[in-house]
Enzyme design. Structure first.
Site, PDB file in Angstrom:
ATOM      1  N   THR A 193      -1.451  -6.602  -6.259  1.00 37.15           N
ATOM      2  CA  THR A 193      -2.414  -7.392  -7.017  1.00 37.15           C
ATOM      3  C   THR A 193      -3.536  -6.480  -7.519  1.00 37.15           C
ATOM      4  O   THR A 193      -3.797  -5.434  -6.943  1.00 37.15           O
ATOM      5  CB  THR A 193      -3.006  -8.532  -6.170  1.00 37.15           C
ATOM      6  N   GLY A 219      -7.898   0.856 -11.725  1.00 36.57           N
ATOM      7  CA  GLY A 219      -8.406   1.367 -10.458  1.00 36.57           C
ATOM      8  C   GLY A 219      -7.340   1.689  -9.437  1.00 36.57           C
ATOM      9  O   GLY A 219      -6.297   2.282  -9.739  1.00 36.57           O
ATOM     10  N   ILE A 220      -7.603   1.274  -8.196  1.00 38.68           N
ATOM     11  CA  ILE A 220      -6.689   1.570  -7.090  1.00 38.68           C
ATOM     12  C   ILE A 220      -5.319   0.955  -7.331  1.00 38.68           C
ATOM     13  O   ILE A 220      -4.283   1.588  -7.103  1.00 38.68           O
ATOM     14  CB  ILE A 220      -7.270   1.045  -5.762  1.00 38.68           C
ATOM     15  N   ALA A 279      -3.379  -4.893 -10.315  1.00 37.23           N
ATOM     16  CA  ALA A 279      -2.593  -3.709 -10.679  1.00 37.23           C
ATOM     17  C   ALA A 279      -2.916  -3.153 -12.059  1.00 37.23           C
ATOM     18  O   ALA A 279      -2.273  -2.201 -12.498  1.00 37.23           O
ATOM     19  CB  ALA A 279      -1.104  -4.037 -10.604  1.00 37.23           C
ATOM     20  N   SER A 280      -3.897  -3.725 -12.743  1.00 35.60           N
ATOM     21  CA  SER A 280      -4.162  -3.297 -14.115  1.00 35.60           C
ATOM     22  C   SER A 280      -5.169  -2.161 -14.222  1.00 35.60           C
ATOM     23  O   SER A 280      -5.334  -1.574 -15.293  1.00 35.60           O
ATOM     24  CB  SER A 280      -4.644  -4.486 -14.955  1.00 35.60           C
ATOM     25  N   SER A 330     -12.909  -3.050   3.230  1.00 32.34           N
ATOM     26  CA  SER A 330     -14.059  -2.233   2.834  1.00 32.34           C
ATOM     27  C   SER A 330     -14.742  -1.618   4.041  1.00 32.34           C
ATOM     28  O   SER A 330     -14.814  -2.232   5.116  1.00 32.34           O
ATOM     29  CB  SER A 330     -15.063  -3.103   2.072  1.00 32.34           C
ATOM     30  N   TYR A 363     -19.554 -10.115  -0.435  1.00 29.33           N
ATOM     31  CA  TYR A 363     -18.343  -9.291  -0.495  1.00 29.33           C
ATOM     32  C   TYR A 363     -17.831  -8.950   0.901  1.00 29.33           C
ATOM     33  O   TYR A 363     -16.646  -9.135   1.212  1.00 29.33           O
ATOM     34  CB  TYR A 363     -18.654  -8.016  -1.278  1.00 29.33           C
TER      35      TYR A 363
END
EC number: 1.2.1.n2
Length: 295
Positions: free
Chosen positions: A21, A26-27, A23-24, A153, A166
């Protein structure tokens, strides 16, 4: 990444199916390309179809296999439809990487009239991830195989100030996963939480001061996921993350003081720094003392 670990990674993922998820960019984008290059079929999930198509094309150009599934992961009905589409497309998922996330940098005293910040962060980071796990887990149990990797995180370990919404959402997923881990052990399903430090991705771009603090690159973050796939540990953290966890466990007051210093040292908005939006020497020193921490 050493050659032995890279070889084991390829051995672990070749011919497998990995759902990622976020997936477009960054990581998520980086690890999707990495897993596809190692011979896995990657299922790419993110909101924007056009961006996913670009990622898919890039992967296929390198000889990889990818399928795209546009989805708003804050919409529970959409996640149910996504899960049905995925299982109609492939007969199983070997790896679920819960990477999609929303981060909000705002102190609690600035959030008295912004309860929606907490709601929308929980909706994606916790409820969306849990809904997807609940939908895919029966298939993993049936096959007695699978791995769920949650991108958590360092803030969960260090109790990062200004990130209460967050951190709370990531901590909730962390607690859910710890409970679930024992329940699915007999089914040979492993769950790994990766307590990522700051990573230079589009998610942190709005906070301009992060240009001047130590961060991981998306490639370095992907290395941690590769390690998770090969070793299947319950948790992965940086040295600072582990130290923060130990400090809070045995000396919570010290942890509180250190985080309070950081809270008062860094501004709530870049506007307070002036037009240059740069850190002073003391801020730079503190950021380097705690590399990868959220301030």
């Amino acid at each position: 990444m050493n050659k032995k670990l890279e070889a084991l990674f390829r051995e672990n993922v070749k011919g497998k199916v990995a759902l990622i998820t976020g997936a477009s960019s960054g990581i998520g984008l980086t690890i999707a390309k990495r897993i596809a290059a190692a011979g896995a079929h990657v299922l790419l999930v993110a909101r924007t179809q056009e961006t996913l198509e670009e990622v898919k094309a890039a992967i296929e150009q390198q000889g990889g296999q990818a399928s795209i599934f546009p989805c708003d992961l804050t919409d529970m009905n959409a996640i149910d439809q996504l899960s049905q589409q995925i299982m109609a497309s492939v007969d199983h998922v070997d790896f679920l990487i819960n990477n999609a996330g929303r981060s909000i940098r705002r102190a609690v005293h600035e959030s008295f009239d912004r309860f929606h910040d907490f709601e929308r962060t929980m909706q994606l980071n916790y409820f969306g991830a849990v809904r997807l796990v609940l939908n895919l887990l029966p298939h993993m149990i049936k096959r007695k195989n699978g791995q769920i990797i949650n991108i958590s995180s360092i803030g969960v370990l260090a109790n990062a100030t200004r990130f209460s919404a967050y951190v709370a959402s990531k901590a909730a997923l962390d607690a859910f996963s710890r409970c679930l881990s024992a329940e699915v052990l007999k089914h040979k399903i492993s769950i790994t939480s990766i307590y990522m430090p700051l990573v230079r991705t589009p998610m942190i771009a709005p906070t301009k001061i992060y240009k001047y603090v130590p961060t991981l690159s998306p490639e370095e973050a992907a290395d941690l996921i590769v390690y998770a796939i090969v070793k299947r540990p319950k948790r992965i953290a940086t040295h600072l993350g582990r130290l923060a966890s130990i400090t809070y466990a045995i000396a919570p007051d010290i942890n509180n003081i250190l985080m309070s210093i950081g809270f008062n040292l860094f501004p709530s908005s870049t506007a307070a720094l002036g037009e240059q939006e740069k850190l002073n020497l003391l801020q730079r020193a503190y950021a380097r003392l705690f590399p990868g921490e959220h301030w």
